[in-house]
Design a protein around this motif. Structure first.
Motif, PDB file in Angstrom:
ATOM      1  N   GLU A  75      37.429  49.216  39.150  1.00  0.00           N
ATOM      2  CA  GLU A  75      36.181  48.862  38.484  1.00  0.00           C
ATOM      3  C   GLU A  75      35.443  47.773  39.256  1.00  0.00           C
ATOM      4  OE1 GLU A  75      36.657  47.814  34.420  1.00  0.00           O
ATOM      5  OE2 GLU A  75      37.654  49.698  33.873  1.00  0.00           O
ATOM      6  N   ARG A  76      34.144  47.969  39.415  1.00  0.00           N
ATOM      7  CA  ARG A  76      33.301  46.931  39.997  1.00  0.00           C
ATOM      8  C   ARG A  76      33.204  45.765  39.027  1.00  0.00           C
ATOM      9  NH1 ARG A  76      28.369  49.421  43.436  1.00  0.00           N
ATOM     10  NH2 ARG A  76      29.425  51.277  44.260  1.00  0.00           N
ATOM     11  N   ARG A  77      32.982  44.587  39.560  1.00  0.00           N
ATOM     12  CA  ARG A  77      32.731  43.440  38.719  1.00  0.00           C
ATOM     13  C   ARG A  77      31.235  43.224  38.594  1.00  0.00           C
ATOM     14  NH1 ARG A  77      37.579  39.116  40.325  1.00  0.00           N
ATOM     15  NH2 ARG A  77      39.189  40.235  39.143  1.00  0.00           N
ATOM     16  N   GLU A  78      30.839  42.615  37.495  1.00  0.00           N
ATOM     17  CA  GLU A  78      29.427  42.304  37.312  1.00  0.00           C
ATOM     18  C   GLU A  78      28.950  41.417  38.459  1.00  0.00           C
ATOM     19  OE1 GLU A  78      27.471  43.520  34.969  1.00  0.00           O
ATOM     20  OE2 GLU A  78      29.121  44.653  34.073  1.00  0.00           O
ATOM     21  N   ARG A  79      27.662  41.447  38.748  1.00  0.00           N
ATOM     22  CA  ARG A  79      27.135  40.695  39.891  1.00  0.00           C
ATOM     23  C   ARG A  79      27.442  39.207  39.796  1.00  0.00           C
ATOM     24  NH1 ARG A  79      20.946  38.875  39.479  1.00  0.00           N
ATOM     25  NH2 ARG A  79      21.912  37.266  40.755  1.00  0.00           N
ATOM     26  N   GLY A  80      27.698  38.717  38.585  1.00  0.00           N
ATOM     27  CA  GLY A  80      28.077  37.318  38.416  1.00  0.00           C
ATOM     28  C   GLY A  80      26.882  36.394  38.512  1.00  0.00           C
ATOM     29  N   ALA A  81      27.159  35.106  38.356  1.00  0.00           N
ATOM     30  CA  ALA A  81      26.101  34.100  38.396  1.00  0.00           C
ATOM     31  C   ALA A  81      26.547  32.953  39.276  1.00  0.00           C
ATOM     32  CB  ALA A  81      25.793  33.609  36.984  1.00  0.00           C
ATOM     33  N   LEU A  82      25.571  32.294  39.893  1.00  0.00           N
ATOM     34  CA  LEU A  82      25.882  31.166  40.763  1.00  0.00           C
ATOM     35  C   LEU A  82      26.568  30.042  39.990  1.00  0.00           C
ATOM     36  CD1 LEU A  82      22.606  31.136  42.874  1.00  0.00           C
ATOM     37  CD2 LEU A  82      24.900  31.656  43.715  1.00  0.00           C
ATOM     38  N   ASP A  83      26.156  29.818  38.757  1.00  0.00           N
ATOM     39  CA  ASP A  83      26.782  28.768  37.952  1.00  0.00           C
ATOM     40  C   ASP A  83      28.257  29.063  37.713  1.00  0.00           C
ATOM     41  OD1 ASP A  83      24.447  27.340  37.819  1.00  0.00           O
ATOM     42  OD2 ASP A  83      23.873  28.042  35.823  1.00  0.00           O
ATOM     43  N   ALA A  84      28.583  30.345  37.493  1.00  0.00           N
ATOM     44  CA  ALA A  84      29.979  30.722  37.287  1.00  0.00           C
ATOM     45  C   ALA A  84      30.788  30.527  38.564  1.00  0.00           C
ATOM     46  CB  ALA A  84      30.060  32.177  36.825  1.00  0.00           C
ATOM     47  N   LEU A  85      30.143  30.769  39.703  1.00  0.00           N
ATOM     48  CA  LEU A  85      30.804  30.553  40.986  1.00  0.00           C
ATOM     49  C   LEU A  85      31.148  29.082  41.157  1.00  0.00           C
ATOM     50  CD1 LEU A  85      31.505  32.360  43.495  1.00  0.00           C
ATOM     51  CD2 LEU A  85      29.391  31.524  44.516  1.00  0.00           C
ATOM     52  N   ALA A  86      30.220  28.224  40.778  1.00  0.00           N
ATOM     53  CA  ALA A  86      30.450  26.780  40.876  1.00  0.00           C
ATOM     54  C   ALA A  86      31.510  26.319  39.884  1.00  0.00           C
ATOM     55  CB  ALA A  86      29.145  26.032  40.635  1.00  0.00           C
ATOM     56  N   ALA A  87      31.510  26.914  38.681  1.00  0.00           N
ATOM     57  CA  ALA A  87      32.457  26.492  37.646  1.00  0.00           C
ATOM     58  C   ALA A  87      33.891  26.823  38.020  1.00  0.00           C
ATOM     59  CB  ALA A  87      32.100  27.145  36.312  1.00  0.00           C
ATOM     60  N   LYS A 111      26.441  53.741  39.118  1.00  0.00           N
ATOM     61  CA  LYS A 111      26.204  54.065  37.710  1.00  0.00           C
ATOM     62  C   LYS A 111      27.485  53.960  36.899  1.00  0.00           C
ATOM     63  CE  LYS A 111      24.599  57.787  34.677  1.00  0.00           C
ATOM     64  NZ  LYS A 111      24.082  59.178  34.607  1.00  0.00           N
ATOM     65  N   GLU A 112      28.589  54.450  37.461  1.00  0.00           N
ATOM     66  CA  GLU A 112      29.869  54.419  36.757  1.00  0.00           C
ATOM     67  C   GLU A 112      30.523  53.040  36.814  1.00  0.00           C
ATOM     68  OE1 GLU A 112      31.131  56.798  34.995  1.00  0.00           O
ATOM     69  OE2 GLU A 112      29.876  58.498  35.567  1.00  0.00           O
ATOM     70  N   GLY A 113      30.035  52.176  37.719  1.00  0.00           N
ATOM     71  CA  GLY A 113      30.653  50.861  37.869  1.00  0.00           C
ATOM     72  C   GLY A 113      32.022  50.934  38.504  1.00  0.00           C
ATOM     73  N   LEU A 114      32.183  51.874  39.444  1.00  0.00           N
ATOM     74  CA  LEU A 114      33.484  52.118  40.051  1.00  0.00           C
ATOM     75  C   LEU A 114      33.382  52.109  41.572  1.00  0.00           C
ATOM     76  CD1 LEU A 114      34.565  55.113  37.774  1.00  0.00           C
ATOM     77  CD2 LEU A 114      35.376  52.749  37.592  1.00  0.00           C
ATOM     78  N   PHE A 115      34.515  51.968  42.234  1.00  0.00           N
ATOM     79  CA  PHE A 115      34.599  52.112  43.680  1.00  0.00           C
ATOM     80  C   PHE A 115      36.021  52.504  44.038  1.00  0.00           C
ATOM     81  CE2 PHE A 115      36.054  47.855  42.901  1.00  0.00           C
ATOM     82  CZ  PHE A 115      36.919  47.513  43.939  1.00  0.00           C
ATOM     83  N   THR A 116      36.212  52.987  45.250  1.00  0.00           N
ATOM     84  CA  THR A 116      37.546  53.404  45.664  1.00  0.00           C
ATOM     85  C   THR A 116      38.120  52.456  46.698  1.00  0.00           C
ATOM     86  OG1 THR A 116      36.625  54.906  47.333  1.00  0.00           O
ATOM     87  CG2 THR A 116      37.167  55.852  45.174  1.00  0.00           C
ATOM     88  N   VAL A 117      39.428  52.330  46.668  1.00  0.00           N
ATOM     89  CA  VAL A 117      40.171  51.518  47.625  1.00  0.00           C
ATOM     90  C   VAL A 117      41.091  52.460  48.373  1.00  0.00           C
ATOM     91  CG1 VAL A 117      41.790  49.612  47.908  1.00  0.00           C
ATOM     92  CG2 VAL A 117      40.106  49.560  46.041  1.00  0.00           C
ATOM     93  N   GLU A 118      40.867  52.595  49.672  1.00  0.00           N
ATOM     94  CA  GLU A 118      41.625  53.560  50.465  1.00  0.00           C
ATOM     95  C   GLU A 118      42.436  52.857  51.540  1.00  0.00           C
ATOM     96  OE1 GLU A 118      40.864  57.319  53.502  1.00  0.00           O
ATOM     97  OE2 GLU A 118      39.244  56.669  52.173  1.00  0.00           O
ATOM     98  N   GLY A 119      43.680  53.255  51.681  1.00  0.00           N
ATOM     99  CA  GLY A 119      44.547  52.682  52.699  1.00  0.00           C
ATOM    100  C   GLY A 119      45.644  51.839  52.081  1.00  0.00           C
ATOM    101  N   LEU A 120      46.824  51.877  52.684  1.00  0.00           N
ATOM    102  CA  LEU A 120      47.993  51.244  52.092  1.00  0.00           C
ATOM    103  C   LEU A 120      47.864  49.737  51.974  1.00  0.00           C
ATOM    104  CD1 LEU A 120      50.836  51.394  50.986  1.00  0.00           C
ATOM    105  CD2 LEU A 120      51.700  51.482  53.344  1.00  0.00           C
ATOM    106  N   ARG A 121      47.498  49.051  53.061  1.00  0.00           N
ATOM    107  CA  ARG A 121      47.458  47.590  53.029  1.00  0.00           C
ATOM    108  C   ARG A 121      46.432  47.080  52.023  1.00  0.00           C
ATOM    109  NH1 ARG A 121      49.631  43.147  52.253  1.00  0.00           N
ATOM    110  NH2 ARG A 121      48.677  41.315  53.197  1.00  0.00           N
ATOM    111  N   ILE A 122      45.244  47.688  52.015  1.00  0.00           N
ATOM    112  CA  ILE A 122      44.200  47.231  51.100  1.00  0.00           C
ATOM    113  C   ILE A 122      44.586  47.541  49.660  1.00  0.00           C
ATOM    114  CG2 ILE A 122      41.746  47.365  50.555  1.00  0.00           C
ATOM    115  CD1 ILE A 122      41.269  48.264  53.415  1.00  0.00           C
TER     116      ILE A 122
END
Length: 279
Positions: free
Chosen positions: A106-118, A30-41
């Motif tokens: 912040e999470r990224r939008e799910r995106g589109a296949l066309d954008a992946l190709a572009a 809902k918030e469009g967020l996630f956590t990154v844990e650990g030094l290397r990551i």
């Protein structure tokens, strides 16, 4: 260090937000967020173009040279950094033995296949992998890490696959999440349409009488390879629209783990593209 805020209360709004993101998947989405844990990551996230909202670090972690360098980089990027106690940090961490650094991204939008190709390079034909309802987070994370190592054009996650932003997936990627282009929530119909539109051969892993070995495929062409659910394989809808391939085995094992299968196919593709005909 300068420009670091000290937070001493577990009731702090930022602490409560991160704790909710860590422990409540629905709230995180809902918030469009996630956590990154650990030094290397966290280092790989900080060196990428992903947007980071906040960072939390413990005194013990900050005593380390690499963590100090990471925090300096975060401060240079204008990302708020908070120093918290071990007790507070334990509410923000998902792992049993945390390393004392967590980023809120912040999470990224799910995106589109066309954008992946572009966004692909024009130097060579594209190579995509698609995951059809692959649900184990460790498998999905390992597959993204392998895809990064091989240099695939992109990873396509069909509906029903594991949440790419779960902590287990992110840790299994070892930071490759921040470097591999991906699209989520794709339907089988969208995948088949994309393959046709982009003139890509659509391959699917399957053990049936029509399947050919992956060694016999020409991966120098533009290609999508689909790997299926751990228990049920690739869906009938995709199988009906694709050419089937299998990985030959000589021993008694019934099948390969899906992450292992991805590795075998991708490295055959890499061999053909970069080393075939070379000593």
């Amino acid at each position: 260090m300068k420009n670091i805020q000290r937070i001493t209360s577990a009731a702090n709004p930022f602490v409560r937000l991160v704790s909710a993101v860590v422990h409540t998947q629905r709230r995180a989405a809902k918030e469009g967020l996630f956590t990154v844990e650990g030094l290397r990551i966290a280092e790989m996230a900080a060196s990428s173009d992903w947007r980071i909202r906040h960072a939390f670090v413990t005194e013990r972690a900050l005593a380390g040279e690499r963590t100090r360098a990471l925090v300096e980089l975060l401060v240079e990027r204008g990302i708020p950094v908070a120093l918290v106690s071990e007790t507070i940090f334990s509410t923000l961490a998902e792992t049993e033995h945390p390393q004392g650094i967590v980023l809120l991204a912040e999470r990224r939008e799910r995106g589109a296949l066309d954008a992946l190709a572009a966004g692909r390079s024009a130097d060579e034909p594209p190579l995509y992998i698609a995951l059809d309802r692959v649900q184990d987070p460790g498998n999905v994370g390992t597959i993204l890490r392998t895809a990064d190592a091989v240099g695939v054009t992109g990873v396509i996650l069909l509906r029903g696959s594991a949440d790419i932003y779960s902590g287990k997936v992110i840790r299994a990627t070892m930071g490759s999440l921040f470097h591999v282009p991906f699209v989520t929530g794709v339907t089988a119909e969208e995948l088949a349409g994309f393959a046709q539109k982009e003139d890509l051969q659509l391959l699917a892993t399957a053990c049936d009488e029509t399947a050919e070995t992956h060694f016999s495929m020409d991966f120098r062409r533009g290609t999508i390879v689909v790997f299926g659910n751990e228990a049920n394989g690739v869906s009938e809808e995709i199988l009906n629209a694709s050419q089937h391939i299998y990985i030959p085995m000589r021993g008694s094992a019934e099948s390969l783990n899906v992450a292992t299968a991805v590795t075998a196919v991708l490295y055959e593709a890499l061999r053909q593209r970069c080393w075939e005909g070379n000593p």
